[in-house]
Design a protein around this motif. Structure first.
Motif, PDB file in Angstrom:
ATOM      1  N   LEU A 110      10.831 -11.481 -17.603  1.00  0.00           N
ATOM      2  CA  LEU A 110      10.714 -10.049 -17.295  1.00  0.00           C
ATOM      3  C   LEU A 110      11.328  -9.200 -18.392  1.00  0.00           C
ATOM      4  N   TRP A 111      10.735  -8.040 -18.589  1.00  0.00           N
ATOM      5  CA  TRP A 111      11.317  -6.997 -19.443  1.00  0.00           C
ATOM      6  C   TRP A 111      10.954  -5.643 -18.856  1.00  0.00           C
ATOM      7  N   ARG A 112      11.973  -4.895 -18.435  1.00  0.00           N
ATOM      8  CA  ARG A 112      11.794  -3.551 -17.884  1.00  0.00           C
ATOM      9  C   ARG A 112      10.712  -3.502 -16.799  1.00  0.00           C
ATOM     10  N   GLY A 113      10.736  -4.459 -15.926  1.00  0.00           N
ATOM     11  CA  GLY A 113       9.780  -4.455 -14.832  1.00  0.00           C
ATOM     12  C   GLY A 113       8.412  -4.954 -15.198  1.00  0.00           C
ATOM     13  N   LEU A 114       8.211  -5.396 -16.432  1.00  0.00           N
ATOM     14  CA  LEU A 114       6.945  -5.990 -16.846  1.00  0.00           C
ATOM     15  C   LEU A 114       7.085  -7.507 -16.820  1.00  0.00           C
ATOM     16  N   PRO A 122      10.821   1.576 -15.866  1.00  0.00           N
ATOM     17  CA  PRO A 122       9.538   1.660 -15.152  1.00  0.00           C
ATOM     18  C   PRO A 122       9.644   1.346 -13.667  1.00  0.00           C
ATOM     19  N   GLU A 123      10.637   0.527 -13.278  1.00  0.00           N
ATOM     20  CA  GLU A 123      10.778   0.191 -11.866  1.00  0.00           C
ATOM     21  C   GLU A 123      11.242   1.387 -11.048  1.00  0.00           C
ATOM     22  N   ARG A 124      11.777   2.412 -11.722  1.00  0.00           N
ATOM     23  CA  ARG A 124      12.191   3.636 -11.033  1.00  0.00           C
ATOM     24  C   ARG A 124      11.032   4.618 -10.894  1.00  0.00           C
ATOM     25  N   LEU A 143       3.334   2.678 -23.931  1.00  0.00           N
ATOM     26  CA  LEU A 143       3.240   4.062 -24.380  1.00  0.00           C
ATOM     27  C   LEU A 143       4.126   4.945 -23.515  1.00  0.00           C
ATOM     28  N   THR A 144       4.897   5.823 -24.150  1.00  0.00           N
ATOM     29  CA  THR A 144       5.718   6.772 -23.403  1.00  0.00           C
ATOM     30  C   THR A 144       5.460   8.185 -23.896  1.00  0.00           C
ATOM     31  N   SER A 145       5.536   9.116 -22.963  1.00  0.00           N
ATOM     32  CA  SER A 145       5.533  10.543 -23.277  1.00  0.00           C
ATOM     33  C   SER A 145       6.719  11.143 -22.546  1.00  0.00           C
ATOM     34  N   ALA A 146       6.840  12.456 -22.571  1.00  0.00           N
ATOM     35  CA  ALA A 146       7.949  13.087 -21.856  1.00  0.00           C
ATOM     36  C   ALA A 146       7.826  12.910 -20.348  1.00  0.00           C
ATOM     37  N   VAL A 147       6.602  12.701 -19.854  1.00  0.00           N
ATOM     38  CA  VAL A 147       6.384  12.720 -18.408  1.00  0.00           C
ATOM     39  C   VAL A 147       5.932  11.383 -17.831  1.00  0.00           C
ATOM     40  N   GLY A 148       5.803  10.333 -18.647  1.00  0.00           N
ATOM     41  CA  GLY A 148       5.317   9.085 -18.077  1.00  0.00           C
ATOM     42  C   GLY A 148       5.484   7.885 -18.974  1.00  0.00           C
ATOM     43  N   TRP A 149       5.223   6.732 -18.385  1.00  0.00           N
ATOM     44  CA  TRP A 149       5.281   5.415 -19.036  1.00  0.00           C
ATOM     45  C   TRP A 149       3.957   4.723 -18.749  1.00  0.00           C
ATOM     46  N   SER A 150       3.357   4.131 -19.764  1.00  0.00           N
ATOM     47  CA  SER A 150       2.065   3.466 -19.572  1.00  0.00           C
ATOM     48  C   SER A 150       2.065   2.111 -20.253  1.00  0.00           C
ATOM     49  N   SER A 151       1.337   1.182 -19.668  1.00  0.00           N
ATOM     50  CA  SER A 151       1.027  -0.074 -20.345  1.00  0.00           C
ATOM     51  C   SER A 151      -0.460  -0.065 -20.667  1.00  0.00           C
ATOM     52  N   ILE A 152      -0.795  -0.460 -21.882  1.00  0.00           N
ATOM     53  CA  ILE A 152      -2.178  -0.491 -22.330  1.00  0.00           C
ATOM     54  C   ILE A 152      -2.453  -1.890 -22.846  1.00  0.00           C
ATOM     55  N   GLU A 207      -7.225  -1.920 -20.416  1.00  0.00           N
ATOM     56  CA  GLU A 207      -6.701  -1.570 -19.092  1.00  0.00           C
ATOM     57  C   GLU A 207      -5.450  -0.729 -19.252  1.00  0.00           C
ATOM     58  N   ILE A 208      -5.449   0.449 -18.612  1.00  0.00           N
ATOM     59  CA  ILE A 208      -4.322   1.381 -18.693  1.00  0.00           C
ATOM     60  C   ILE A 208      -3.696   1.522 -17.312  1.00  0.00           C
ATOM     61  N   ARG A 209      -2.383   1.329 -17.257  1.00  0.00           N
ATOM     62  CA  ARG A 209      -1.623   1.549 -16.026  1.00  0.00           C
ATOM     63  C   ARG A 209      -0.526   2.562 -16.328  1.00  0.00           C
ATOM     64  N   VAL A 210      -0.456   3.589 -15.481  1.00  0.00           N
ATOM     65  CA  VAL A 210       0.413   4.730 -15.759  1.00  0.00           C
ATOM     66  C   VAL A 210       1.429   4.907 -14.638  1.00  0.00           C
ATOM     67  N   ARG A 211       2.680   5.187 -15.034  1.00  0.00           N
ATOM     68  CA  ARG A 211       3.746   5.457 -14.071  1.00  0.00           C
ATOM     69  C   ARG A 211       4.377   6.820 -14.347  1.00  0.00           C
ATOM     70  N   ALA A 212       4.779   7.487 -13.265  1.00  0.00           N
ATOM     71  CA  ALA A 212       5.445   8.786 -13.361  1.00  0.00           C
ATOM     72  C   ALA A 212       6.553   8.822 -12.319  1.00  0.00           C
ATOM     73  N   LEU A 213       7.344   9.905 -12.319  1.00  0.00           N
ATOM     74  CA  LEU A 213       8.393  10.034 -11.303  1.00  0.00           C
ATOM     75  C   LEU A 213       7.771  10.020  -9.917  1.00  0.00           C
ATOM     76  N   PRO A 214       8.400   9.329  -8.963  1.00  0.00           N
ATOM     77  CA  PRO A 214       7.820   9.244  -7.620  1.00  0.00           C
ATOM     78  C   PRO A 214       7.848  10.600  -6.910  1.00  0.00           C
ATOM     79  N   GLY A 215       7.019  10.695  -5.866  1.00  0.00           N
ATOM     80  CA  GLY A 215       6.984  11.910  -5.062  1.00  0.00           C
ATOM     81  C   GLY A 215       6.058  12.983  -5.585  1.00  0.00           C
TER      82      GLY A 215
END
Length: 368
Positions: A130-134, A162-164, A264-273, A286-294
């Motif tokens: 594992l690395w950072r939830g990947l 990313p797990e957060r 890939l990271t931006s100010a508002v999200g984390w993505s795996s490509i 394949e793109i998977r995108v994560r952002a702050l919950p809620g």
């Protein structure tokens, strides 16, 4: 010499087969996020070069990886992704394995072999880390540790957890008519950013970009916003809350985990490509995108759109030929020309391409 790989390596079936065996079969491969394995029995099957593998969450909570090959006739014991209740049962002859890979039962055992030693016929193990939830897998049960493989890339990528974060839209997949290396090289080609993407990446300062080789194989890229400490128009249009706690990450950054994964990271999200070779001249992204919950799905879709602009330079409103997709597919046509050659490169902006090509040759040498 500016082009390290010969043109044929981008379309010959024989070379593609060698890459599957000698490159992808000998490196760590992304297999999903920890959230894909939340409950005991959750599994994902992954093709790693020519090795079909499967990752399973055990009843004890541990993640384990195995070669997805029944010890009787070689059937994939867990095709696709999903969840098993108690045991792994081969769909062909019902050989039954525990979630730890041990062979538990053989139907009509006396017919098969009354002296069969089940202890010697468990699923062949593979490695998982594992690395950072990947989640990463390797066909070799005792490979170079993942942390050593990643090297200092882990220190350069934005310090997000990313797990957060929440993945609140399904993965997005895109099919391209080009060799996987063409897409990888396009992503490492920063010479074209101010031209092909002069509108879609208008908020980034291409002249102040950073590039760094990491470890022995990987690469890091960062491009700041034109207005330091301010969200770019691309991030503002998503409506998402910033993940970044430091303005340093108010820009676009990616880490290449060789051979075929971008984080890939931006100010508002984390993505795996993930860049998946599907044939000598076809590729799936394949793109998977994560952002702050809620936050709402509508906002997350905005992030998908913005991410696609940065990764594929996709123009969803057109739904025709996207910016980068067009370039990659046009290069694939040109590579087949007898007149194909690569001229002088922009060293500052294209040096990652040569590093990538040399890394490929380290695994798949030309003289073989």
């Amino acid at each position: 010499m500016t082009q390290v790989l010969p043109p044929a390596t981008y379309f010959e079936p024989g070379w593609f087969d060698r890459e599957q065996l000698e490159l992808f079969g000998r490196t760590w491969r992304y297999a999903g996020a920890t959230g894909d394995f939340e409950k005991p029995g959750s599994y994902r099957s992954v093709q790693v070069g020519r090795h079909p593998l499967v990752v399973v969450r055990g009843h004890d909570g541990e993640l384990r990886a195995f070669h997805n090959v029944c010890r009787h006739r070689g059937t994939a014991v867990l095709p696709g992704d999903g969840k098993v209740t108690k045991h792994i049962v081969c769909p062909y002859h019902n050989w039954t394995y525990g979630l730890d890979g041990c062979l538990l039962a053989v139907p009509q055992r006396r017919e098969v072999d009354p002296d069969l030693d089940r202890a010697k016929l468990g699923l062949h193990p593979a490695a998982v880390a594992l690395w950072r939830g990947l989640v990463f897998v390797h066909p070799d049960p005792d490979p170079e540790p993942l942390a050593d493989w990643l090297g200092d890339l882990t220190e350069r990528v934005a310090p997000y957890d990313p797990e957060r974060l929440a993945e609140i839209v399904p993965a997005q997949r895109y099919d391209l008519r080009c060799n996987w290396k063409v897409f990888m090289e396009n992503a490492l080609d920063n010479y074209h950013l101010g031209y092909v993407h002069k509108d879609s990446l208008i908020g980034y300062d291409h002249k102040r970009q950073e590039q760094h080789p990491c470890g022995r194989r990987h690469w890091f890229f960062y491009e700041p916003p034109l207005k330091p400490g301010r969200l770019t128009p691309t991030d503002l249009e998503t409506g998402l809350k910033p993940v970044a706690e430091e303005p340093r990450w108010y820009g676009s950054a990616f880490g290449l985990v060789f051979p075929n994964l971008f984080v890939l990271t931006s100010a508002v999200g984390w993505s795996s490509i993930e860049v998946l070779p599907t044939g000598p001249e076809t590729t799936t992204i394949e793109i998977r995108v994560r952002a702050l919950p809620g936050q709402t799905t509508r906002m997350a879709l905005g992030l998908i759109k913005a991410t696609a602009k940065r990764v594929l330079r996709r123009q969803p409103a057109l739904d025709l030929i996207q910016e980068d997709v067009y370039c990659c597919e046009a290069v694939q046509v040109g590579i087949r020309s007898p007149r194909f050659s690569v001229g002088p490169i922009a060293y500052r902006y294209e040096r990652g391409i040569q590093a990538f090509q040399r890394n490929v040759l380290d695994y798949v040498p030309l003289e073989a």
